[in-house]
Motif scaffolding. Structure first.
Motif, PDB file in Angstrom:
ATOM      1  N   PRO A 215      33.672  43.525  36.104  1.00 13.02           N
ATOM      2  CA  PRO A 215      34.058  44.835  35.563  1.00 13.02           C
ATOM      3  C   PRO A 215      32.890  45.595  34.938  1.00 13.02           C
ATOM      4  CG  PRO A 215      35.406  43.070  34.617  1.00 13.02           C
ATOM      5  CD  PRO A 215      34.393  42.420  35.471  1.00 13.02           C
ATOM      6  N   TRP A 218      30.673  46.982  37.623  1.00 14.94           N
ATOM      7  CA  TRP A 218      31.334  48.110  38.265  1.00 14.94           C
ATOM      8  C   TRP A 218      31.233  49.359  37.402  1.00 14.94           C
ATOM      9  CZ3 TRP A 218      35.422  51.371  37.157  1.00 14.94           C
ATOM     10  CH2 TRP A 218      35.873  52.157  38.240  1.00 14.94           C
ATOM     11  N   TYR A 219      31.496  49.157  36.107  1.00 12.48           N
ATOM     12  CA  TYR A 219      31.441  50.306  35.199  1.00 12.48           C
ATOM     13  C   TYR A 219      30.031  50.885  35.143  1.00 12.48           C
ATOM     14  CZ  TYR A 219      31.881  53.115  31.001  1.00 12.48           C
ATOM     15  OH  TYR A 219      31.863  54.150  30.123  1.00 12.48           O
ATOM     16  N   ASN A 222      29.247  52.921  38.150  1.00 12.00           N
ATOM     17  CA  ASN A 222      30.006  54.140  38.362  1.00 12.00           C
ATOM     18  C   ASN A 222      29.959  55.130  37.211  1.00 12.00           C
ATOM     19  OD1 ASN A 222      31.456  53.823  41.079  1.00 12.00           O
ATOM     20  ND2 ASN A 222      31.745  51.848  40.072  1.00 12.00           N
ATOM     21  N   PRO A 224      28.289  57.750  34.453  1.00 11.28           N
ATOM     22  CA  PRO A 224      27.198  58.725  34.540  1.00 11.28           C
ATOM     23  C   PRO A 224      25.876  58.057  34.177  1.00 11.28           C
ATOM     24  CG  PRO A 224      29.010  59.569  33.207  1.00 11.28           C
ATOM     25  CD  PRO A 224      29.359  58.174  33.558  1.00 11.28           C
ATOM     26  N   ARG A 312      37.688  56.366  47.751  1.00 11.74           N
ATOM     27  CA  ARG A 312      38.475  57.578  47.536  1.00 11.74           C
ATOM     28  C   ARG A 312      39.230  57.953  48.804  1.00 11.74           C
ATOM     29  NH1 ARG A 312      34.258  61.208  45.323  1.00 11.74           N
ATOM     30  NH2 ARG A 312      33.656  59.720  43.708  1.00 11.74           N
ATOM     31  N   LEU A 315      42.222  55.923  49.150  1.00  8.55           N
ATOM     32  CA  LEU A 315      43.281  56.358  48.241  1.00  8.55           C
ATOM     33  C   LEU A 315      43.949  57.625  48.752  1.00  8.55           C
ATOM     34  CD1 LEU A 315      41.898  55.812  44.617  1.00  8.55           C
ATOM     35  CD2 LEU A 315      43.484  54.402  45.936  1.00  8.55           C
ATOM     36  N   PRO A 321      46.032  51.685  45.063  1.00 11.59           N
ATOM     37  CA  PRO A 321      44.680  51.436  44.533  1.00 11.59           C
ATOM     38  C   PRO A 321      44.281  49.948  44.516  1.00 11.59           C
ATOM     39  CG  PRO A 321      46.131  52.409  42.864  1.00 11.59           C
ATOM     40  CD  PRO A 321      46.863  52.445  44.143  1.00 11.59           C
TER      41      PRO A 321
END
Lengths: 413, 352, 284
Positions: A215, A218-219, A222, A224, A312, A315, A321
């Motif tokens: 996690p 991943w964060y 992704n 900024p 995306r 989705l 998801p």
């Protein structure tokens, strides 16, 4: 090569150029290669050699061993008087040079209890007249302790006298030779259990780093870039912090009156402090913490390269998801995950410092027992054999890593 | 910028080589903690001050293993070593120590010749010179003990009445003796019983009965920490460690003298050191009347009679010498013969 | 990430917030242990635990005495000197040998390139206990065990893989025809190295050197087996402290080491940013 545009001369010239460049490359690499050979490869070679070459006993009691050659161990009889006399004479000489302890130590490995036997007997024969020893020393030895009448002592002595042997590997695999010479399992299983435990601990750590690291990676991938860059510092700071510091921190956290227990008790989660330090749990949790960056960094760099539009798109095409994440996104992270997992597994399997400091008795790994035999029991040959087996395991994993990831693709920080 | 960095690094390296290379010193090892501090204060520092020689004073956790590794590999790093007599006979008979010229020892400050001034045990082994009389016992913490107040060796092994962890040093020495004592073997017979296979099995069986409750440690200095932070409710250690924690930090520790195993520590010289003369000189100084008289700081008795002239009377009842009736004298000879084989058996037992 | 796409359902938004929360918890797991030791190093009591006074922020429960103890203790001073001396020497050797080797290895002309690479990087992979045991046997025979020489050579060997890797990465995509051109135009090899290759790989060399230094600076197992009392380093001193007698001096040292690693990290990040800028500059 048969380019019609080029003359023979030009081809030869080109060949010479290639050869020259090859030599130039070799000249550049050679110094380091040589250096690594002397400082690193040769030492490991010495260790491998030591695991089966062990002349100590042969040097201590050569005459006795020559005499014992004549004796057939299977007969069940004691060695002939000549052998026993030779032993008495050599034992006295060893006692005078204070080397009987060395012999005692070596034979004790094949026959537990032989150490005290040899040492007390060495004291008994120390002041006896040499001529008497030569003629009837054997009887003196037999009278000194009734254990000398046990044929197995002499079998152990004869066996410990061979120069090249596989005994240390047998011990390292919890095997031994029966008096009949067959390879059988030992009563107590120690080292195989320990290898198995090390593999298990390494596996737990690998899985934990993956679950916890995923996690966050991943964060980071992704978020900024301004946030991600700042947060990355918090991943890298532990990475750059001394291993000893991080291990120290876990001692402070996990000890009986440590920070974790204080928090748990003030929240009334537990009334009694939990016993966490000096357990296998401590080894696993501290090493997970220490090895986290090795999982997060490769995961992060792979995830960074995954185009979010795939996910995306799935989705927007109506995929749920969670299945979409598992089916579309996860497979794309496999290269990072496998690189991280292999690296963490390889590093943790041979770990020494952290288990030694926080692991107590049941959190010890194979490296710790190698260190134990190097430093505390002085059984260097067994340490070498155990080390060689570990090295074999690591080499296999390393080969796998090189095949799957490529060793030169290793990411540092 | 790189050039500057390089020059700086090179200059620093050269400077340090120079400052490091000039250090030619004696390396002495001992047990650290409060005992090490007392030795530093009364032996090491005064010696350095008096002679100008430098001593690198290191800690080790006891036993013969490290010493043996150094001597047998030929990589001798230590010069002088403080050893428990329980290990001394073995180390000496295995050729790990130099023979010490005991006739060179100076007389006591009151003029008594060394041979009479030292207690008999202090000079009993040719490889060392006695330094202190000390003992191994256990203590409990008034704040953490449950089930009453333990008073005997049997209580140490009684986890039903006194629940909680016991901390012991990871080695067979003393632990085997304790197991037999707790199992009802009379003090006088402990070593005879331990010399038999049955006796050894009996001791291991007794240790087995509390194996899950034992916390093992490597060094005496860990003991006060374990007793303080609740890692164990009863902790084995040298009496001086507890004494220092009680005295200096007001810890609520209580020592139990029943079945304590008393012993000497000696200074000895590592075989093959190239600083043998300096080592002899240091030991001669360190075992003088005055330096030895500092050892009761941590409740260890000096081995010279003449040292008592410098000692405060009130400390004497706290020294092991006041409790000899309750204790057992550690047998150096027994452990010389059985240290190796029991060590191996003990390690296998640990790993089972 | 801040805002969620409009087509997200409430559950998806909650799920994402959950991941975000998890990520921050993991960061806490990474950082908290390191941060905890800092206040503990100001403990007035000689143990590793927070006292009631400390929690009540009573100034008298805090003290600088463990820091003073480091400065007063000859052993720590020696350890600090040793760590820097051994680290710098080992880094010097590792950087020179590693950089040259990396140039040879990336030239594309090296026979058995892959195998040699695997061999050269193996000091990083082989468990240190094996390396240390082997070195103990071999260096004792060479009579360099228990000497600065022995420890420095050992640490240099352990540091070289990092230099090879970073310089290798810096050289990725480097056009060797530039070297040939420079040599072909009559430039001396040394001149070519410093004027053509070096500017490009400098960030790689420096970060490799930093890695090599940290490797040595942090290493304890080889020191345990190979060093004598005179070659004690900071980690070695910490190791025996943790095994023998835990007191907050170790925490004070640990705090100082955290500061040092913070500085190293910042240097590293600065180099990386510069390296990226340089590469970006090439493209423009």
């Amino acid at each position: 090569m048969s380019n019609p545009e080029l003359t023979q001369d030009e081809i030869r010239q080109a060949d010479r150029n290639i050869r020259r460049r090859k030599w130039l490359a070799i000249m550049f690499v050679a110094p380091l290669l040589l250096f690594i050979f002397v400082t690193f490869v040769a030492p490991i070679g010495t260790m491998l050699y030591r695991s089966f070459y062990h002349p100590t006993v042969a040097e201590l009691i050569p005459d006795t061993l020559t005499q014992l050659d004549e004796w057939s161990e299977e007969s069940g009889d004691l060695p002939p008087p000549a052998a026993l006399n030779a032993f008495a004479v050599e034992l006295q000489a060893l006692a005078a040079e204070r080397l009987s302890g060395k012999l005692a130590e070596e034979v004790n490995r094949g026959y537990p209890g032989a150490s005290s036997l040899i040492k007390s007997t060495a004291r008994a024969v120390r002041r006896v007249d040499l001529a008497e020893l030569q003629s009837s020393g054997g009887q003196l030895v037999l009278d000194a302790n009734k254990k000398w009448s046990d044929v197995n002592v002499w079998r152990a002595m004869k066996k410990s006298g061979s120069v090249f042997k596989d005994d240390f590997y047998l011990t390292a695999l919890d095997l031994e030779r029966s008096p009949q010479g067959e390879i059988i399992q030992r009563d107590t299983q120690i080292y195989l259990d320990l290898y198995w435990k090390s593999l298990k601990i390494a596996f737990y750590i690998t899985v934990l780093t993956a679950i916890i690291g995923f996690p966050l990676a991943w964060y980071l991938a992704n978020a900024p870039s301004r946030i991600a860059n700042t947060l990355m510092i918090f991943v890298l700071l532990p990475f750059w912090t001394s291993l000893l510091v991080r291990t120290t921190a876990w001692i402070a956290l996990l000890q009986t009156n440590g920070v974790v227990n204080s928090i748990l008790m003030s929240l009334h989660i537990t009334d009694e402090p939990l016993e966490m330090l000096y357990t296998q749990f401590a080894t696993v949790i501290a090493m997970t913490h220490i090895l986290m960056p090795f999982m997060i960094l490769p995961l992060y760099s792979v995830m960074k390269g995954i185009d979010p539009s795939y996910f995306r798109a799935a989705l927007s095409l109506g995929a749920k998801p969670i299945p979409a994440f598992i089916r579309i996104y996860m497979p794309m992270t496999i290269p990072g995950l496998s690189a991280g997992a292999l690296l963490v597994f390889i590093i943790s399997i041979g770990y020494y410092i952290t288990p030694a400091l926080v692991g107590g008795t049941d959190g010890q790994m194979i490296s710790n027992i190698i260190a134990f035999h190097m430093q505390s029991s002085n059984n260097w040959e067994l340490a070498a054999a155990l080390g060689s087996l570990l090295l074999l395991l690591i080499t296999l994993l390393y080969w796998l890593y090189d095949r799957l990831v490529g060793i030169s693709n290793l990411k540092l920080g | 910028m790189k050039k500057k960095l390089l020059t700086l690094a090179a200059a620093a390296a050269v400077g340090m080589t120079a400052s490091l290379a000039s250090a030619d010193e004696l390396t002495a090892v001992s047990f650290g903690g409060s005992y090490g501090a007392a030795q530093q204060k009364h032996m090491i520092d005064p010696y350095m001050e008096k002679t100008g020689n430098n001593i690198l004073f290191e800690n080790y956790s006891g036993g013969v293993a490290e010493l043996k590794a150094q001597v047998e590999s030929g990589n001798v790093l230590w010069d002088v070593i403080d050893m428990e007599v329980i290990d001394l006979e073995r180390a000496c008979s295995e050729g790990l120590l130099e023979v010490f010229p005991q006739d060179q020892l100076p007389p006591g400050d009151d003029g008594t010749p060394a041979a009479e001034d030292f207690s008999e045990e202090a000079l009993a082994n040719e490889c060392g010179v006695g330094n202190i009389v000390w003992t191994v016992l256990y203590a409990y913490n008034h704040d953490t003990i449950e089930g009453g107040e333990p008073t005997s060796m049997t209580d140490f092994f009684d986890t039903a009445t006194f629940p909680g962890k016991r901390a012991m040093r990871k080695r067979p020495q003393v632990n085997m003796e304790w197991a037999l004592l707790a199992d009802g073997v009379p003090k006088a017979e402990v070593y005879d019983v331990l010399a038999t296979d049955e006796g050894q099995a009996r001791a291991f069986a007794k240790l087995d009965s509390i194996k899950d409750d034992i916390v093992w440690f490597d060094s005496w200095s860990q003991a006060p920490q374990l007793l303080n932070d609740g890692g164990a409710v009863m902790v084995q250690s040298a009496n001086g460690r507890f004494f220092a924690a009680i005295q200096e930090e007001n810890k609520p520790f209580e020592m139990v003298w029943d079945g304590h195993v008393f012993d000497l520590d000696v200074w000895a010289i590592v075989k093959g050191t190239d600083k043998k003369d300096l080592a002899i000189d240091f030991i001669k100084f360190a075992t003088g009347s005055k330096p030895l008289s500092g050892m009761p700081d941590v409740a260890y008795g000096p081995t010279r009679q003449s040292s008592y002239a410098y000692i405060d009377e009130s400390i004497v009842p706290k020294l092991p010498s006041a409790h000899l009736d309750e204790g057992l004298k550690a047998s150096s000879l027994f452990w010389a013969d059985y240290g190796e084989s029991l060590g191996e058996k003990f390690n296998e037992w640990l790993l089972q | 990430m801040g805002k969620f796409p409009r087509y997200f359902t409430i559950w998806q938004k909650l799920g994402l917030s959950g991941v975000k929360l998890t990520a921050y918890l993991v960061l806490l797991f990474l950082m908290a242990p390191i941060l905890v030791i800092i206040p503990l190093s100001f403990n007035a009591e000689p143990y590793f635990t927070f006292t009631e006074g400390m929690l009540a922020l009573d100034p008298s429960a805090y003290s600088m005495k463990w820091y003073e103890e480091i400065l007063a203790d000859q052993k720590w001073i020696l350890a600090i000197k040793n760590s820097f001396y051994i680290g710098l020497m080992a880094t010097l050797i590792a950087t020179v040998l590693g950089t040259t080797a990396a140039i040879g290895l990336t030239s594309g002309q090296m026979p058995f390139q892959r195998m040699i690479m695997a061999l050269l990087l193996s000091p990083m992979i082989v468990p240190l206990i094996i390396t240390a045991a082997g070195m103990f046997f071999f260096y004792t025979q060479l009579d360099i065990a228990g000497s600065y020489m022995g420890v420095i050579l050992a640490h240099a060997a352990l540091g070289t893989p990092f230099v090879v890797i970073t310089v290798n990465a810096a050289l990725a995509g480097f056009d060797y025809s530039l070297v040939r051109a420079s040599l072909g135009m009559g430039a001396k090899p040394v001149y070519t190295f410093f004027k053509v290759i070096m500017p490009l790989i400098r960030p790689g060399v420096i970060s490799g050197a930093l890695f090599a230094f940290v490797t040595s600076f942090d290493e304890v197992i080889v020191v345990l087996f190979l060093a004598g009392p005179e070659q004690r380093t900071i980690p070695r001193q910490m190791f025996s402290g943790l095994r023998e007698e835990i007191n907050p001096t170790i925490l004070a040292v640990a705090t100082l080491l955290v500061i040092i690693s913070g500085l190293l990290l910042l240097t590293m990040e600065y180099l990386r940013a510069r390296g990226e800028k340089m590469r970006a500059g090439d493209v423009d």
